[in-house]
Design an enzyme around this catalytic site. Structure first.
Site, PDB file in Angstrom:
ATOM      1  N   ASP A 196      41.040  53.132   8.881  1.00 32.69           N
ATOM      2  CA  ASP A 196      41.672  54.428   9.098  1.00 32.69           C
ATOM      3  C   ASP A 196      41.428  55.243   7.823  1.00 32.69           C
ATOM      4  O   ASP A 196      41.173  54.685   6.748  1.00 32.69           O
ATOM      5  CB  ASP A 196      43.163  54.231   9.363  1.00 32.69           C
ATOM      6  CG  ASP A 196      43.940  55.530   9.324  1.00 32.69           C
ATOM      7  OD1 ASP A 196      43.562  56.458  10.059  1.00 32.69           O
ATOM      8  OD2 ASP A 196      44.901  55.613   8.532  1.00 32.69           O
ATOM      9  N   ASP A 225      43.319  58.763   6.587  1.00 33.22           N
ATOM     10  CA  ASP A 225      44.494  59.319   5.914  1.00 33.22           C
ATOM     11  C   ASP A 225      45.613  58.287   5.816  1.00 33.22           C
ATOM     12  O   ASP A 225      45.991  57.661   6.807  1.00 33.22           O
ATOM     13  CB  ASP A 225      44.977  60.556   6.660  1.00 33.22           C
ATOM     14  CG  ASP A 225      43.949  61.669   6.606  1.00 33.22           C
ATOM     15  OD1 ASP A 225      43.863  62.347   5.579  1.00 33.22           O
ATOM     16  OD2 ASP A 225      43.210  61.830   7.596  1.00 33.22           O
ATOM     17  N   ASP A 265      47.737  52.582   8.976  1.00 27.07           N
ATOM     18  CA  ASP A 265      49.084  52.893   8.484  1.00 27.07           C
ATOM     19  C   ASP A 265      49.976  53.591   9.499  1.00 27.07           C
ATOM     20  O   ASP A 265      51.152  53.838   9.206  1.00 27.07           O
ATOM     21  CB  ASP A 265      48.984  53.789   7.241  1.00 27.07           C
ATOM     22  CG  ASP A 265      48.638  55.229   7.601  1.00 27.07           C
ATOM     23  OD1 ASP A 265      47.592  55.443   8.265  1.00 27.07           O
ATOM     24  OD2 ASP A 265      49.407  56.127   7.241  1.00 27.07           O
TER      25      ASP A 265
END
Length: 272
Positions: free
Chosen positions: A8, A10, A212
């Site tokens: 991922d 960001d 996240d």
């Protein structure tokens, strides 16, 4: 044996200022030297990811739009999935009791109906910007996804309303605490990574992934080694209690974790 690592962007590979740290870049170079396939799996648009990766000297397979597009490192489109037109029509033309701003993504880019310069801070390194448009006049065909940005508690209430209206015709998930997304049914980073692994003939058990937010859940749960960031949404950690939680993206935790994995795989890992 791990053959592919998916990241991922960001809150995971990128630091809070939306760039990868030098230690992270060096570690990704070590993965490439080992012949490990790099994949960047993000909610960002392909039109943004290509210049962003070039800026930082990165290359790899691209899963963009939270799994709605797959491109090769050279930019060849391999897969696309859009919202059903009736779903896009319903979201675009219904009245939603929310203060959140609405954002529409299609192959032309990012469309919204009012200037929101604070949202551009996350895109400073790529130069990617929204186009102002009357969203109610947009065609419901070829809409990739629709996002709402705003206060988390407000978005939680909106999520309930969207799910009640859309049912199983679309997926509604958080890609960040302040960003709620409406995606095509059964289209996410996990399904996209599964399709890519099949194309590359790499079993999912030989893939590693980092994330996240709740839009990473399917990807993290389908690979042989899923890893959650220390700054992750609490809901993600709770939903995947079997997965390890490492350090914060601000401390380049991915570099720390992968360096340990590359150099001392026989030793257990302790987060920073």
């Amino acid at each position: 044996m791990t053959q592919l690592v998916a990241f991922d962007m960001d809150g995971t590979l990128l630091m809070p200022d939306h760039r990868p740290g030098d230690e992270t870049l060096r570690t990704l170079g070590r993965l490439r030297e080992r012949g490990i396939t790099l994949t960047f799996a993000t909610g960002r648009h392909i039109l943004e990811m290509q210049p962003l990766l070039r800026r930082f000297g990165l290359s790899g397979w691209l899963i963009t739009g939270n799994g709605t597009r797959i491109h090769s490192a050279s930019g060849e489109p391999l897969f696309r999935c859009d919202l059903a037109p009736e779903v896009a029509e319903s979201v675009l033309h219904s009245h939603w009791d929310t203060r959140a701003s609405m954002h529409v993504f299609n192959d032309s880019g990012w469309l919204t109906d009012k200037p929101l310069p604070e949202l551009l801070k996350a895109h400073g390194y790529s130069g990617f910007q929204y186009q102002l448009a009357d969203l109610r006049r947009l065609s419901a065909h070829e809409v990739t996804k629709i996002c709402f940005c705003g206060d988390h508690e407000d978005l939680c209430q909106l999520r309930i309303a969207l799910q009640e209206q859309l049912g199983d015709s679309a997926a509604v998930c958080f890609s960040a605490v302040d960003c709620l997304e409406v995606l095509p049914h059964n289209c996410n980073k996990g399904t996209a990574l599964r399709a890519l692994s099949e194309r590359l003939a790499i079993p999912l058990r030989e893939c590693m992934a980092f994330g996240d937010a709740m839009n990473d859940q399917e990807m993290l749960s389908c690979v042989g080694r899923g890893v959650i960031m220390g700054n992750a949404m609490p809901q993600l950690i709770q939903s995947l209690p079997q997965l390890p939680v490492i350090g914060h993206c601000a401390g380049q935790a991915i570099a720390h974790y992968l360096t340990h994995w590359l150099d001392t795989p026989h030793l257990s890992y302790s987060p920073e």
